[in-house]
Design an enzyme around this catalytic site. Structure first.
Site, PDB file in Angstrom:
ATOM      1  N   GLU A  61       1.621   6.044   7.649  1.00 49.38           N
ATOM      2  CA  GLU A  61       3.000   6.293   7.198  1.00 49.38           C
ATOM      3  C   GLU A  61       3.626   7.468   7.942  1.00 49.38           C
ATOM      4  O   GLU A  61       4.811   7.440   8.272  1.00 49.38           O
ATOM      5  CB  GLU A  61       3.049   6.542   5.694  1.00 49.38           C
ATOM      6  CG  GLU A  61       2.446   5.435   4.841  1.00 49.38           C
ATOM      7  CD  GLU A  61       2.976   4.052   5.161  1.00 49.38           C
ATOM      8  OE1 GLU A  61       4.151   3.934   5.531  1.00 49.38           O
ATOM      9  OE2 GLU A  61       2.186   3.086   5.054  1.00 49.38           O
TER      10      GLU A  61
ATOM     11  N   GLY B 102       0.837  -1.194   0.000  1.00 46.97           N
ATOM     12  CA  GLY B 102       0.000   0.000   0.000  1.00 46.97           C
ATOM     13  C   GLY B 102       0.866   1.236   0.000  1.00 46.97           C
ATOM     14  O   GLY B 102       0.608   2.200  -0.703  1.00 46.97           O
ATOM     15  N   ALA B 103       1.936   1.208   0.810  1.00 48.91           N
ATOM     16  CA  ALA B 103       2.810   2.366   0.933  1.00 48.91           C
ATOM     17  C   ALA B 103       4.088   1.956   1.657  1.00 48.91           C
ATOM     18  O   ALA B 103       4.167   0.872   2.218  1.00 48.91           O
ATOM     19  CB  ALA B 103       2.105   3.471   1.713  1.00 48.91           C
ATOM     20  N   MET B 104       5.092   2.822   1.599  1.00 54.29           N
ATOM     21  CA  MET B 104       6.336   2.557   2.317  1.00 54.29           C
ATOM     22  C   MET B 104       6.822   3.866   2.923  1.00 54.29           C
ATOM     23  O   MET B 104       6.878   4.893   2.253  1.00 54.29           O
ATOM     24  CB  MET B 104       7.370   1.965   1.348  1.00 54.29           C
ATOM     25  CG  MET B 104       8.762   1.815   1.915  1.00 54.29           C
ATOM     26  SD  MET B 104       8.841   0.577   3.257  1.00 54.29           S
ATOM     27  CE  MET B 104      10.243   1.207   4.189  1.00 54.29           C
TER      28      MET B 104
ATOM     29  N   HIS C 213       4.946   6.516  11.275  1.00 57.89           N
ATOM     30  CA  HIS C 213       6.260   5.876  11.212  1.00 57.89           C
ATOM     31  C   HIS C 213       7.414   6.875  11.165  1.00 57.89           C
ATOM     32  O   HIS C 213       8.555   6.507  11.437  1.00 57.89           O
ATOM     33  CB  HIS C 213       6.382   5.031   9.943  1.00 57.89           C
ATOM     34  CG  HIS C 213       5.814   3.654  10.051  1.00 57.89           C
ATOM     35  ND1 HIS C 213       6.048   2.820  11.111  1.00 57.89           N
ATOM     36  CD2 HIS C 213       5.039   2.952   9.198  1.00 57.89           C
ATOM     37  CE1 HIS C 213       5.428   1.662  10.899  1.00 57.89           C
ATOM     38  NE2 HIS C 213       4.810   1.722   9.747  1.00 57.89           N
TER      39      HIS C 213
ATOM     40  N   GLU D 265       4.901  -1.708  13.616  1.00 58.28           N
ATOM     41  CA  GLU D 265       3.654  -1.778  12.870  1.00 58.28           C
ATOM     42  C   GLU D 265       2.428  -1.712  13.773  1.00 58.28           C
ATOM     43  O   GLU D 265       1.424  -1.128  13.404  1.00 58.28           O
ATOM     44  CB  GLU D 265       3.634  -3.033  11.998  1.00 58.28           C
ATOM     45  CG  GLU D 265       4.743  -3.058  10.943  1.00 58.28           C
ATOM     46  CD  GLU D 265       4.745  -1.813  10.056  1.00 58.28           C
ATOM     47  OE1 GLU D 265       3.749  -1.065  10.068  1.00 58.28           O
ATOM     48  OE2 GLU D 265       5.747  -1.587   9.373  1.00 58.28           O
TER      49      GLU D 265
HETATM   50 ZN    ZN Z   1       3.666   0.369   8.671  1.00 55.14          ZN
END
Ligand code: ZN
Ligand code: NAG
Ligand code: NAG
Ligand code: NAG
Ligand code: NAG
Ligand code: NAG
Ligand code: NAG
Length: 938
Positions: free
Chosen positions: A347, A310-312, A350, A369
């Site tokens: 994100e 989905g995303a980084m 994070h 996570e």
């Molecule tokens: Zn994550």
């Protein structure tokens, strides 16, 4: 990182490939050279989880069965800073590339701190080419003196390369290694890869973006631009990103002066406005929440046409799948808008938790996570000004998913030893994300939100620009815990003693309440397991706590609006004094399920029918989830949950309906293609028909853009979609009429459907699906054509799902074969898993998926080999279609002959097939009969 698929709009999971260092570049960009300097957290290197000097994933085939310890680097040499330059040769820009077309060249200067006498230097490296000319240019300078070296002939092993030095080097911090390398640009969404898209109006100059803020840009040759970036703070190398494109951006600045840009293909530029607004709001809020300023001068976010996850969360340059970042109100229904907000909130969370403080090793991945999962709900509430009611949503989202995942015997503890490289990839799962988030939420409830937040700030401050493990978080929470927070023993709560059984053993308890006498209720605990006969992995099967937990028991008694809490000790029953009916885990605060005697369940059902609003929507949803799950596990008579949900005749709230529809779908899935499921269809249709919730198409079409009505609109939409899904023909006709009027009547094949279709966003997917399902091959071909020409990924997803709605089995098989083409497929690799999911749930094909798997395994191996998470999802979709012992035996035989299938975790998936098969043997007849009787009274 965010969730893999747009087809699972409810979750955000991160880049499952994140062990790979994500470096991106976009095709059709002018070739540029990017010079990047950045520093790497040294401790991170010492632990050497993915100490890449370039684009490598330490863990892929064929090394994925090697012990993880073999992937780690020696600690005798550690890097203190990197200076990296990359030059890319992209096709389409009219320069002579001399055979370098679609490759890149790199050079890296690494400052080394040598702490022991060494004769060899080891670097992580994957699929990079060190030709002899390049090696000649490479150098090692120690204390000003050049030391010659050569590349070990073993070349690359376990994604490591070795430089043998001409002589031993003694400890020093004055050493610089400079290495040149080259490699092809990849096309499989890993490493430095190219992603392509069509319809750029005309080429323009391109830009390079990376983690650091831009320094200077200069033309170095006629065809090349060199962009350099300021050094970043000390950071982990897996967070590096480089992005070269012709993209455009919208920009804003946060209150504290952080420059915020969101990039997209030029034609989608206006769809980045929501992300800019959401991102700025969320970043500003997190600065307050964490009480630590955002550490970088800028934040970029990019929507990429090809993206595996989905995303980084790359520091300062977050990369997304387009559908998880762009927002176009004409095309996105409310749930998809929420997903965009959730992924952004995840994100950005994070950027502190994960980036500012990085894990020491993958065994504590849940910390990253789980925390981001917890905080994404808070951030999304901020973004939506509270309209998405994320704290409530948590119950039927993260908590729900976690309880389901962790009831399998094949689950794992949140913290577990990574023995094999492959386990790193497998650890990006619901236990890590959703159980991590849910257990943290339970701690937050237990110690109080303020104490929790103070502890988090303490943890981040103490470990910033460094590494930490789960015990460090617990220590930080403990440091800031006031004495008045009482634990199970009646004295001050010992957080690590409380947490360890939750994080270090798998599973969770079922609390069972029994009326002891008129005035007292007794509560006992036992581990909750869906399939009693299934075995845990041996290494997890004898935890020191014996599958018992210290449990904060929240409860509410009939007639009282307040929720009380009492500790239940691991080794004792809990006695609660009350002469009233009681509900445990009120508000769904705890990570456990609750059960009661049949008599007590009947009292609860009675209360719910009388006045369900005396309990919160979270409490109501928990009762629904718990009762169905216990029945499925064989611990409760199915008559209880089925009678319970008859109260929904009076229910208008989104959450209990979400819960019920999901549970009924689970039942229906177990029927497979058996016609008796019509009885259950009728049951839920009747229930919904009498519910007081709003449910008309007009109301939704007119209000879906109004976030203030988000819950009402989504409840209504869900009920309508449920009608259609349960076979209501009036509903399907409405959808087909929309398609005929607003698509066939208005759009010809030269149009891009997202631009031409006039169907309101919330109904597009259903209108396309039911039209294909009930239409002829001409409709199918039109939809396929629109799919291929579509450029908006949400609309493309609608169209792809619609293709999977066809009733023609040969057509459906053709789609799957098309998806498995190694080249020239109509489907992007990132979308294959969703397509399979759709087709596997179609009655026309569901019984033949296993044969497809067996017959076409070789093709699947080729197409999906490099997309581990996608492959995993395709397989679990196929396994979920199994309904018979014969099928399961066939699968087992297949798995034994194909080690690769076992490696991908098919054996674990077999447990869920076993649950279904057992259910069919024991419950199908009874449930059908019971529901038939209930239908008479509805
Ligand atoms: Zn994550
Ligand atoms: C470069 O590679 C691309 C893609 O493989 C190809 O289309 C193009 O013709 C090549 N250009 C040159 C100059 O070789
Ligand atoms: C090199 O490593 C040693 C031992 O870990 C440490 O004491 C020293 O500070 C490091 N030097 C630099 C420049 O990082
Ligand atoms: C490395 O380069 C050589 C010479 O150009 C080439 O033959 C070889 O295929 C390349 N290897 C890889 C892994 O790219
Ligand atoms: C908390 O419990 C752990 C494990 O039982 C123990 O080692 C530790 O000393 C306890 N801490 C305090 C402050 O009592
Ligand atoms: C009910 O059980 C509780 C707990 O065992 C006990 O203290 C109480 O006296 C009992 N009450 C009656 C009426 O027996
Ligand atoms: C489940 O409950 C129903 C209705 O109360 C009853 O007829 C049936 O015998 C029960 N089944 C079992 C296995 O106890």
């Amino acid at each position: 990182m965010g969730h893999p698929s747009p087809e699972e709009p409810q979750k955000t999971k991160c880049q499952v490939r994140s062990v790979a260092l994500p470096i991106f570049c976009t095709l059709l960009g002018i070739v540029i050279t990017a010079f990047i300097t950045w520093h790497v957290a040294r401790a991170h290197y010492n632990n050497s989880e993915d100490t890449d000097v370039s684009n490598q994933s330490p863990l892929t085939q064929p090394e994925d069965t090697v012990p993880a310890s073999d992937l780690r680097l020696p600690t005798s040499v550690s890097p203190t800073s990197y200076d990296l330059a990359i030059k890319t040769y992209l096709p389409g820009y009219g320069y002579v590339a001399d055979g370098k077309n679609v490759t890149f060249e790199g050079q890296v200067s690494i400052k080394l701190n040598i702490t022991k006498s060494v004769k060899k230097i080891t670097l992580n490296s994957k699929d990079l080419n060190y030709t002899s000319e390049l090696l000649k240019k490479s150098s090692l300078i120690v204390n000003g003196e050049p030391i010659s070296f050569e590349l070990d002939d073993k070349q690359e092993i376990y994604e490591k390369i070795f430089f043998n030095l001409a002589k031993s080097v003694e400890p020093t911090s004055d050493a610089i290694l400079k290495v040149f390398f080259t490699a092809p640009l990849r096309t499989d969404m890993s490493g430095l890869y190219q992603t392509t898209y069509t319809n750029i109006i005309h080429p323009r100059g391109t830009v390079a973006v990376s983690n650091g803020i831009e320094d200077k840009t200069e033309e170095i040759q006629t065809e090349f631009i060199s962009s350099s970036f300021k050094p970043t703070p000390k950071m982990s190398s897996y967070l590096l990103a480089i992005f070269i494109s012709e993209f455009e951006y919208n920009e804003a600045t946060t209150k504290s002066g952080v420059r915020f840009r969101v990039w997209s293909r030029p034609e989608e530029k206006s769809s980045t406005k929501y992300a800019v607004e959401a991102g700025v709001k969320c970043l500003e809020y997190y600065e307050e929440y964490y009480k630590i300023p955002f550490p970088l001068p800028k934040q970029d976010m990019v929507a990429l046409p090809d993206f595996s996850a989905g995303a980084m969360e790359n520091w300062g340059l977050i990369t997304y799948r387009e559908s998880a970042l762009l927002y176009d109100p004409r095309i996105y229904p409310g749930s998809q808008k929420r997903r965009v907000a959730v992924v952004i909130a995840h994100e950005l969370a994070h950027q502190w938790f994960g980036n500012l403080v990085t894990l020491k090793w993958w065994n504590d991945l849940w910390l990253n996570e789980g925390f981001a999962t917890l905080v994404e709900y808070i951030g999304t509430d901020k973004i939506s000004d509270g309209n998405f009611r994320m704290r409530e949503w948590f119950t039927v989202d993260a908590l729900w998913t976690a309880l389901a995942a962790d009831s399998a015997a094949s689950t794992h503890p949140m913290t577990f030893k990574i023995d094999k490289a492959m386990e790193v990839l497998d650890s990006f799962d619901s236990v890590t994300y959703d159980k991590g988030g849910s257990v943290l939420a339970m701690i937050r409830e237990t110690i109080g939100e303020e104490n929790f937040n103070t502890g988090i700030n303490h943890y981040l401050t103490r470990h910033q620009y460094g590494n930490a493990e789960a015990d460090d978080l617990i220590a930080a929470l403990a440091d800031k815990l006031p004495d008045n927070v009482i634990g199970p023993k009646g004295d001050k709560l010992n957080i690590s003693e409380f947490m360890d059984p939750w994080t270090k053993q798998l599973g969770y308890p079922l609390l069972k309440a029994t009326r002891h006498n008129n005035t007292h209720v007794i509560v006992e605990q036992n581990r909750f397991k869906l399939l009693q006969s299934a075995k845990e992995e041996e290494k997890y099967s004898n935890p020191v706590w014996g599958f018992k937990w210290d449990v904060p028991v929240w409860y509410q008694v009939a007639g009282s609006p307040t929720i009380e809490m009492k500790w239940m000790k691991r080794d004792e029953q809990l006695i609660i004094k009350t002469d009233r009916p009681i509900i445990l885990n009120a508000d769904s605060k705890g990570f456990y399920r609750s059960g009661y005697t049949d008599q007590m369940w009947k009292e609860i059902i009675h209360m719910m029918k009388e006045n369900h609003e005396q309990f919160s929507p979270q409490t109501r949803s928990r009762l629904i989830d718990d009762s169905f799950s216990e029945a499925r596990a064989g611990l409760l008579n199915y008559s209880i949950p089925l009678q319970l949900v008859t109260y929904l005749k009076n229910e208008k709230d989104y959450l209990p309906w979400t819960a019920t529809i999901a549970k009924i779908r689970e039942l229906i899935e177990m029927y497979g293609t058996d016609p008796e499921k019509d009885v259950v269809h009728k049951f839920i249709l009747n229930l919904a028909a009498s519910a007081p919730a709003k449910r008309d198409v007009e109301f939704i079409s007119n209000n879906y853009l109004d976030d203030k009505q988000f819950f009402e609109v989504n409840a209504a939409q869900q009920l309508i979609m449920n009608d259609c899904g349960m076979g209501d023909t009036v509903c399907a006709s409405k959808m087909i009429k929309m398609f005929n009027d607003e698509v066939l009547g208005k759009c010809d094949s030269s149009r891009i459907l997202s631009e031409c279709s006039q169907i309101p966003a919330p109904f597009r997917a259903a209108a396309y699906c039911y039209s294909v399902k009930n239409g002829d091959s001409e409709v199918f071909e039109k939809v396929f054509h629109w799919y291929k020409t579509e450029r908006n990924q949400v609309e493309k997803g609608n169209l792809m799902s619609a293709l999977g709605c066809s009733r023609d089995i040969i057509t459906l098989k053709k789609l799957m074969l098309d998806a498995m083409k190694p080249e020239g497929s109509s489907f992007r690799l990132q979308d294959c898993a969703s397509l399979f999911g759709k087709i596997a749930s179609n009655d026309a094909t569901s019984d033949s998926m296993l044969n497809f798997l067996i017959d076409r395994w070789d093709d699947m191996m080729i197409r999906l080999a490099d997309d581990h998470s996608g492959f995993h999802r395709v397989l679990s979709t196929i396994v979920s279609t199994l309904k018979t012992r014969g099928g399961l035996d066939q699968l087992r035989k297949f798995r034994k002959k194909n080690p690769k299938a076992a490696e991908l975790g098919i054996d674990k998936m077999e447990e869920s097939a076993e649950v279904t098969i057992t259910w069919r043997e024991t419950n199908l007849k009874f449930v059908t009969k019971f529901v038939e009787d209930l239908n008479k009274d509805l």
